[in-house]
Design an enzyme around this catalytic site. Sequence first.
Site, PDB file in Angstrom:
ATOM      1  N   ASP A  84       0.858  -1.185   0.000  1.00 16.49           N
ATOM      2  CA  ASP A  84       0.000   0.000   0.000  1.00 16.49           C
ATOM      3  C   ASP A  84       0.891   1.231   0.000  1.00 16.49           C
ATOM      4  O   ASP A  84       1.957   1.222   0.615  1.00 16.49           O
ATOM      5  CB  ASP A  84      -0.851   0.073   1.287  1.00 16.49           C
ATOM      6  CG  ASP A  84      -1.690  -1.162   1.459  1.00 16.49           C
ATOM      7  OD1 ASP A  84      -2.145  -1.687   0.436  1.00 16.49           O
ATOM      8  OD2 ASP A  84      -1.866  -1.595   2.621  1.00 16.49           O
ATOM      9  N   ASP A 140      -9.822  21.546   8.888  1.00 16.83           N
ATOM     10  CA  ASP A 140      -8.377  21.528   8.664  1.00 16.83           C
ATOM     11  C   ASP A 140      -7.947  20.159   9.187  1.00 16.83           C
ATOM     12  O   ASP A 140      -7.935  19.928  10.396  1.00 16.83           O
ATOM     13  CB  ASP A 140      -7.696  22.659   9.461  1.00 16.83           C
ATOM     14  CG  ASP A 140      -6.193  22.679   9.229  1.00 16.83           C
ATOM     15  OD1 ASP A 140      -5.683  21.750   8.573  1.00 16.83           O
ATOM     16  OD2 ASP A 140      -5.532  23.619   9.712  1.00 16.83           O
ATOM     17  N   LEU A 155      -5.141  18.343   9.427  1.00 14.14           N
ATOM     18  CA  LEU A 155      -3.989  18.188  10.319  1.00 14.14           C
ATOM     19  C   LEU A 155      -3.251  19.516  10.406  1.00 14.14           C
ATOM     20  O   LEU A 155      -2.378  19.815   9.591  1.00 14.14           O
ATOM     21  CB  LEU A 155      -3.062  17.080   9.797  1.00 14.14           C
ATOM     22  CG  LEU A 155      -2.339  16.288  10.877  1.00 14.14           C
ATOM     23  CD1 LEU A 155      -3.295  15.718  11.910  1.00 14.14           C
ATOM     24  CD2 LEU A 155      -1.536  15.172  10.266  1.00 14.14           C
ATOM     25  N   ASP A 156      -3.624  20.298  11.403  1.00 11.08           N
ATOM     26  CA  ASP A 156      -3.032  21.621  11.560  1.00 11.08           C
ATOM     27  C   ASP A 156      -1.675  21.499  12.251  1.00 11.08           C
ATOM     28  O   ASP A 156      -1.505  20.658  13.136  1.00 11.08           O
ATOM     29  CB  ASP A 156      -3.962  22.502  12.400  1.00 11.08           C
ATOM     30  CG  ASP A 156      -3.423  23.897  12.516  1.00 11.08           C
ATOM     31  OD1 ASP A 156      -3.233  24.538  11.472  1.00 11.08           O
ATOM     32  OD2 ASP A 156      -3.158  24.336  13.637  1.00 11.08           O
ATOM     33  N   GLU A 206      -9.537  27.585  10.378  1.00 10.07           N
ATOM     34  CA  GLU A 206      -8.834  27.643  11.666  1.00 10.07           C
ATOM     35  C   GLU A 206      -9.440  28.676  12.609  1.00 10.07           C
ATOM     36  O   GLU A 206      -9.772  28.359  13.757  1.00 10.07           O
ATOM     37  CB  GLU A 206      -7.344  27.960  11.410  1.00 10.07           C
ATOM     38  CG  GLU A 206      -6.642  26.831  10.674  1.00 10.07           C
ATOM     39  CD  GLU A 206      -5.341  27.241   9.984  1.00 10.07           C
ATOM     40  OE1 GLU A 206      -5.203  28.421   9.617  1.00 10.07           O
ATOM     41  OE2 GLU A 206      -4.478  26.372   9.786  1.00 10.07           O
ATOM     42  N   ASP A 234      -0.927  14.364   6.595  1.00 11.02           N
ATOM     43  CA  ASP A 234      -2.006  15.344   6.387  1.00 11.02           C
ATOM     44  C   ASP A 234      -2.957  14.876   5.287  1.00 11.02           C
ATOM     45  O   ASP A 234      -4.166  15.100   5.370  1.00 11.02           O
ATOM     46  CB  ASP A 234      -1.477  16.765   6.146  1.00 11.02           C
ATOM     47  CG  ASP A 234      -0.239  16.822   5.296  1.00 11.02           C
ATOM     48  OD1 ASP A 234       0.103  15.785   4.690  1.00 11.02           O
ATOM     49  OD2 ASP A 234       0.377  17.889   5.228  1.00 11.02           O
ATOM     50  N   GLU A 244      -8.924  22.272   4.271  1.00 13.02           N
ATOM     51  CA  GLU A 244      -7.754  23.126   4.017  1.00 13.02           C
ATOM     52  C   GLU A 244      -6.819  22.484   3.002  1.00 13.02           C
ATOM     53  O   GLU A 244      -6.038  23.152   2.346  1.00 13.02           O
ATOM     54  CB  GLU A 244      -7.000  23.395   5.327  1.00 13.02           C
ATOM     55  CG  GLU A 244      -6.189  24.665   5.252  1.00 13.02           C
ATOM     56  CD  GLU A 244      -5.035  24.696   6.229  1.00 13.02           C
ATOM     57  OE1 GLU A 244      -5.223  25.251   7.313  1.00 13.02           O
ATOM     58  OE2 GLU A 244      -3.958  24.188   5.895  1.00 13.02           O
ATOM     59  N   GLU A 245      -6.897  21.171   2.861  1.00 13.95           N
ATOM     60  CA  GLU A 245      -6.009  20.451   1.945  1.00 13.95           C
ATOM     61  C   GLU A 245      -6.482  20.460   0.499  1.00 13.95           C
ATOM     62  O   GLU A 245      -5.859  19.848  -0.355  1.00 13.95           O
ATOM     63  CB  GLU A 245      -5.873  18.991   2.406  1.00 13.95           C
ATOM     64  CG  GLU A 245      -4.984  18.789   3.607  1.00 13.95           C
ATOM     65  CD  GLU A 245      -3.517  19.127   3.342  1.00 13.95           C
ATOM     66  OE1 GLU A 245      -3.060  19.007   2.198  1.00 13.95           O
ATOM     67  OE2 GLU A 245      -2.846  19.546   4.295  1.00 13.95           O
TER      68      GLU A 245
HETATM   69  P1  AHM Z   1      -0.314  24.721   8.589  1.00 17.70           P
HETATM   70  O1  AHM Z   1      -1.783  24.793   8.277  1.00 17.70           O
HETATM   71  O2  AHM Z   1       0.546  24.751   7.352  1.00 17.70           O
HETATM   72  O3  AHM Z   1       0.020  23.607   9.510  1.00 17.70           O
HETATM   73  O4  AHM Z   1       0.078  26.120   9.288  1.00 17.70           O
HETATM   74  C1  AHM Z   1      -0.672  26.544  10.371  1.00 17.70           C
HETATM   75  C2  AHM Z   1       0.214  26.628  11.565  1.00 17.70           C
HETATM   76  C3  AHM Z   1      -0.560  26.913  12.817  1.00 17.70           C
HETATM   77  O5  AHM Z   1      -0.908  25.727  13.472  1.00 17.70           O
HETATM   78  C4  AHM Z   1       0.410  27.709  13.644  1.00 17.70           C
HETATM   79  O6  AHM Z   1      -0.235  28.545  14.554  1.00 17.70           O
HETATM   80  C5  AHM Z   1       1.153  28.489  12.602  1.00 17.70           C
HETATM   81  O7  AHM Z   1       1.086  27.716  11.422  1.00 17.70           O
HETATM   82  C6  AHM Z   1       2.577  28.701  12.942  1.00 17.70           C
HETATM   83  O8  AHM Z   1       3.155  29.506  11.975  1.00 17.70           O
HETATM   84  P2  AHM Z   1       4.631  30.121  12.137  1.00 17.70           P
HETATM   85  O9  AHM Z   1       5.578  28.989  11.866  1.00 17.70           O
HETATM   86  O10 AHM Z   1       4.693  31.169  11.066  1.00 17.70           O
HETATM   87  O11 AHM Z   1       4.766  30.695  13.504  1.00 17.70           O
HETATM   88 MG    MG Z   2      -3.736  24.612   9.336  1.00 14.94          MG
END
Ligand code: AHM
Ligand code: MG
Length: 336
Positions: free
Chosen positions: A65, A116, A118-119, A280, A71, A94-95
């Site tokens: 697989d 979102d 996997l933030d 977010e 993400d 978000e993806e």
């Molecule tokens: P992502 O969606 O690409 O993971 O970015 C979002 C993340 C947030 O979780 C976080 O608060 C922020 O990016 C941090 O950004 P930075 O590295 O500019 O401080």
């Molecule tokens: Mg995010």
Amino acid sequence: MATKRFMTLPRHILEGERLHPEATGELSSILLQLGLAAKLISLEVNKAGLVDILGFTGSSNQSGDEVKKLDIYAHETLIKAMDHGGHFCVMASEEEGDIIHIPANHKIGKYVLLFDPLDGSSNIDANVSIGTIFSIYKRVSEGTGPGTLDDCLQSGYNQVAAGYVVYGSSTILVYTAGHGVHGFTLDPAFGEFLLSHDDIKIPKHGRIYSINEGNYFSWDKGLKDYIKYLQATQFEGKPYQARYIGSMVADVHRTLLYGGIFMYPGDKRNAKGKLRLVYECNPMSFIIEEAGGRATDGMQRILEKKPEGLHERTPIYVGSVEDVLLVEKFLREAEE
Ligand code: AHM
Ligand code: MG
């Protein structure tokens, strides 16, 4: 109320539903399904460090697989878990650049799901907390056919529920359906989310401020003045503390529990900051407000902003009421 051991996420949701005789049970069923998706993602996140052993991401694992980036795995898991229940008319992630339609062979419902998956995913390789954020609205488009972009571009105050999952030292799911904010910790042995934080209220004022100070030279004067003020002031006889994980979901979760403020401002390089309004900022602001806190872009309440695009960004100041009011004052005074 059941003893804590027995107050599982499904039971809590169903007991909450009984308090609202007008409820159809649909929202409960959505939240339960989201809990299941969170468990699947949590299992995969826990294996992240083993990826070199089980197979590299982007390549094939031992069973042939393809091993997906986490993400993408989270994004696809949420779609698969949520698209067939008959509750949604449209989703957006978000993806993905565009809205996600419900497959033709599935029933179409009256709700809208935005997430979102996997933030904070840049933190994965360092074993730092990451999270899933979700937001639920009722459709505004007429009829019972597929939902539209307008369904996804509603102001945040229209949310009927929102939540997040932090995959941290333990996995915790926090949600609100507009009647308080409740947190559940995943018991890995039991395989169930158990109520660990009932009716969370954010303190009116906190000692912790959270911001990426590496961007200091791009900030506006008002924000620089505010941070300098905190560094030179004491709160209840103790200095302020800076904490910045770099995962919004984890930084806001700490802010919810301990109080204080999380900020991702606009600056000279990025006038609207980095974080996305729809995926977010709206859900996290709904949760914080529901817990008694405040969330603005420095001038306007986040939940009153009208999104113009799915991936629109906004500055955000979110947390304890008094802390957010204070930064707003500094921002305003610097403008005058
Ligand atoms: P992502 O969606 O690409 O993971 O970015 C979002 C993340 C947030 O979780 C976080 O608060 C922020 O990016 C941090 O950004 P930075 O590295 O500019 O401080
Ligand atoms: Mg995010």
